[in-house]
Design an enzyme around this catalytic site. Sequence first.
Site, short mmCIF file in Angstrom:
data_model
loop_
_atom_site.label_atom_id
_atom_site.label_comp_id
_atom_site.label_asym_id
_atom_site.label_seq_id
_atom_site.Cartn_x
_atom_site.Cartn_y
_atom_site.Cartn_z
N GLU A 213 52.62 81.83 58.59
CA GLU A 213 52.85 79.92 58.94
C GLU A 213 52.01 80.15 60.33
OE1 GLU A 213 53.51 76.81 57.75
OE2 GLU A 213 53.02 76.65 60.30
N ASP B 249 52.37 70.07 48.99
CA ASP B 249 51.57 68.85 49.50
C ASP B 249 50.08 68.91 49.15
OD1 ASP B 249 52.92 66.82 50.19
OD2 ASP B 249 52.10 67.20 52.29
N TYR C 258 79.99 46.03 40.63
CA TYR C 258 79.68 45.21 41.86
C TYR C 258 81.29 44.79 42.01
CZ TYR C 258 80.94 40.39 42.39
OH TYR C 258 81.38 39.06 43.31
N ALA D 172 58.38 73.27 54.01
CA ALA D 172 58.72 73.23 52.68
C ALA D 172 58.59 73.78 50.95
CB ALA D 172 59.08 71.53 52.07
N ALA D 173 57.48 73.62 50.78
CA ALA D 173 57.01 74.77 49.29
C ALA D 173 57.15 75.92 49.70
CB ALA D 173 55.66 73.91 48.64
N CYS E 136 59.70 64.71 58.34
CA CYS E 136 59.82 63.37 57.70
C CYS E 136 60.73 62.96 58.71
CB CYS E 136 60.41 63.22 56.29
SG CYS E 136 59.67 64.12 54.98
C1 LIG Z 1 55.66 62.02 60.13
C2 LIG Z 1 55.76 61.92 58.16
C3 LIG Z 1 56.88 61.42 58.06
C4 LIG Z 1 57.02 61.55 56.30
N1 LIG Z 1 57.91 61.50 55.62
C5 LIG Z 1 58.96 61.55 54.39
C6 LIG Z 1 59.32 60.93 53.77
O1 LIG Z 1 60.69 60.17 54.44
N2 LIG Z 1 59.68 61.58 52.74
C7 LIG Z 1 59.38 61.85 52.24
O2 LIG Z 1 58.96 62.20 50.60
N3 LIG Z 1 58.14 62.82 52.96
C8 LIG Z 1 57.84 62.87 53.60
N4 LIG Z 1 56.22 63.02 54.50
C9 LIG Z 1 56.58 63.49 53.52
C10 LIG Z 1 56.19 65.85 53.36
O3 LIG Z 1 57.01 66.08 54.92
C11 LIG Z 1 55.22 66.22 53.21
O4 LIG Z 1 55.53 66.28 51.43
C12 LIG Z 1 55.72 67.69 53.19
O5 LIG Z 1 55.75 68.73 54.23
C13 LIG Z 1 55.00 68.90 52.18
O6 LIG Z 1 55.45 69.99 52.30
P1 LIG Z 1 54.38 70.93 52.31
O7 LIG Z 1 55.18 72.65 52.43
O8 LIG Z 1 53.49 71.14 50.89
O9 LIG Z 1 53.36 70.53 53.22
P2 LIG Z 1 53.78 70.94 54.81
O10 LIG Z 1 54.69 70.63 55.07
O11 LIG Z 1 52.47 70.33 55.60
O12 LIG Z 1 53.12 72.60 54.92
C14 LIG Z 1 52.36 73.43 54.94
C15 LIG Z 1 53.02 74.42 55.63
O13 LIG Z 1 51.66 75.79 55.75
C16 LIG Z 1 51.03 75.76 57.29
N5 LIG Z 1 49.87 76.92 56.87
C17 LIG Z 1 48.41 75.32 56.18
N6 LIG Z 1 47.71 76.33 55.99
C18 LIG Z 1 48.14 77.49 56.30
C19 LIG Z 1 47.24 79.11 56.42
N7 LIG Z 1 46.04 79.04 56.23
N8 LIG Z 1 48.02 80.24 56.65
C20 LIG Z 1 49.40 79.79 57.17
N9 LIG Z 1 49.86 78.82 57.25
C21 LIG Z 1 49.23 77.37 56.63
C22 LIG Z 1 50.87 74.42 57.98
O14 LIG Z 1 51.28 74.65 58.92
C23 LIG Z 1 51.65 73.93 57.25
O15 LIG Z 1 52.88 74.15 58.13
C24 LIG Z 1 56.49 62.96 55.55
C25 LIG Z 1 55.04 63.46 56.31
C26 LIG Z 1 55.27 62.74 57.97
C27 LIG Z 1 54.13 63.41 58.55
#
Ligand SMILES: Cc1cc2nc3c(=O)[nH]c(=O)nc-3n(C[C@H](O)[C@H](O)[C@H](O)COP(=O)(O)OP(=O)(O)OC[C@H]3O[C@@H](n4cnc5c(N)ncnc54)[C@H](O)[C@@H]3O)c2cc1C
Length: 457
Positions: free
Chosen positions: A36, A289, A432, A12-13, A46
């Site tokens: 990745e 995150d 409403y 995502a980010a 999510c």
């Molecule tokens: C089951 C579940 C349900 C969820 N439901 C919700 C919801 O309903 N609403 C909501 O707002 N949020 C929800 N979330 C949270 C949401 O998914 C996360 O907040 C979001 O994915 C964070 O995005 P991110 O890009 O910061 O991290 P991530 O999605 O964790 O992505 C980080 C990526 O970095 C990669 N990575 C890490 N270290 C390295 C490295 N050294 N080299 C290369 N790649 C690397 C990982 O493989 C991963 O793919 C949920 C999470 C889960 C697990």
Amino acid sequence: MAQRLIVVGGDAAGMAAASQARRRRDRSDLEIVAFERGRFTSYSACGIPYWISGLVPERDQLVARDPATFRADFDIDVRLRHEVTAIDLDRQEVVAHDLDGGGEVRERFDELVYATGAVPKQPDWADPAVRGVFGVQTLGDASALREWLDAEPAPRRAVVVGGGYIGVEMAEALIQRGLAVTLVEQADQPMSTVDPDMAALVADAMRGIGIDIRTGVEVTGLDGRDGRVSAVVTADGPLPADVVVLGLGVRPDTALAEAAGLPVGLSGGIRVDRRMRVPGVPGVWAAGDCVETLHRVSGLPVHVPLGTHANKQGRVAGINIGGGYATFPGVIGTAVTKVCELEVGRTGLRERDAAASGFEFVSVRAESTNRAGYYPGARTMTVKLIAERSSGRLLGAQIVGWSEAAKRIDTLAVALWNGMTVDEMTALDLGYAPPYAPVWDPVLIAARKAVDALHQG
Ligand SMILES: Cc1cc2nc3c(=O)[nH]c(=O)nc-3n(C[C@H](O)[C@H](O)[C@H](O)COP(=O)(O)OP(=O)(O)OC[C@H]3O[C@@H](n4cnc5c(N)ncnc54)[C@H](O)[C@@H]3O)c2cc1C
């Protein structure tokens, strides 16, 4: 010569940052490489519970954009199965390990986006020799769980460890697949993101759909037979299980960042400014995150790992890298979930947060219905408001109800974001009509009750 943006983490980010940067700078100006370590980009973690339950039929429906799309439409060089193992800030270089092909690559950067997400907490009783225990942090984790659930002999009994929203959603998913589900939570309530009185409503509803909830129970180990899990061992005795799902919470994934010398804040997340820059480290950005952010009500740095923030923060970083100007103003902790038909929403501070932040407050709970009482489908909804005693300012809100409850929290989130008092809220011009609300919307009823409580005390 074109500058280079390296992105660590392709969900995502990271990919929001990469694609926003690309929208503003073309390839001749900015090369973008995203590493990745997993097999997917831009997937919806999510959505995992809904793919596990079968509601979403295909795993690939959870993938918003695959690497081919990023290459073709955004000219972003995505390297799947490449794990960044080191960041050298002096040389402006990352080292990445090719997890399938072997070997290492080094890539220079002018700009770096650190977006590694969060790491699921691992229990100390985990035992690699016992198969059948799964996390659900990534689509890779979820795929492993789906394979286990689909294989013969089909698991019949599931234990979910951890009663946060992920545990609750997974318990629902597994019960919808027809498994007998027990949810074990060490604390006295599931859904610790809401106050105990509201969590009790969630627990009742979960029991109502057949989930066996054990609160105040600590897991101490696993039992296995022929290398497969057969029970979760607790202080209260064993709970038979053919599959175990972990939802113990997460912490920011900062290992690589800390090794490189990036600053980590009080909450454990990487420190960033409003533009998502890592302070004191030019050209380095972080989002999602792995970072900490400002809680707009408590004023404290917090780690709130949600996809809604990760996407916005990545977008902000990408706009800034692209030469624009954007800021991320912090969070108020708005979140929604559901367990079968019961919807749960929360925003702002819980009672315990308000107390810990030094607020004097009143809190009220109002029960009403989602629609006019006579209209078909009218069902109970409970709204809880927490307001500062001296000013009447809304500090927090929670809603639990059977229908049209969760997204009502957005009204309260907007009120809270804008510093409204509960008195001002009583006059809000909300829509409403009998199919959508009683003549006094549940939000207004709760606001009136909060005003009464302020006047009484
Ligand atoms: C089951 C579940 C349900 C969820 N439901 C919700 C919801 O309903 N609403 C909501 O707002 N949020 C929800 N979330 C949270 C949401 O998914 C996360 O907040 C979001 O994915 C964070 O995005 P991110 O890009 O910061 O991290 P991530 O999605 O964790 O992505 C980080 C990526 O970095 C990669 N990575 C890490 N270290 C390295 C490295 N050294 N080299 C290369 N790649 C690397 C990982 O493989 C991963 O793919 C949920 C999470 C889960 C697990």
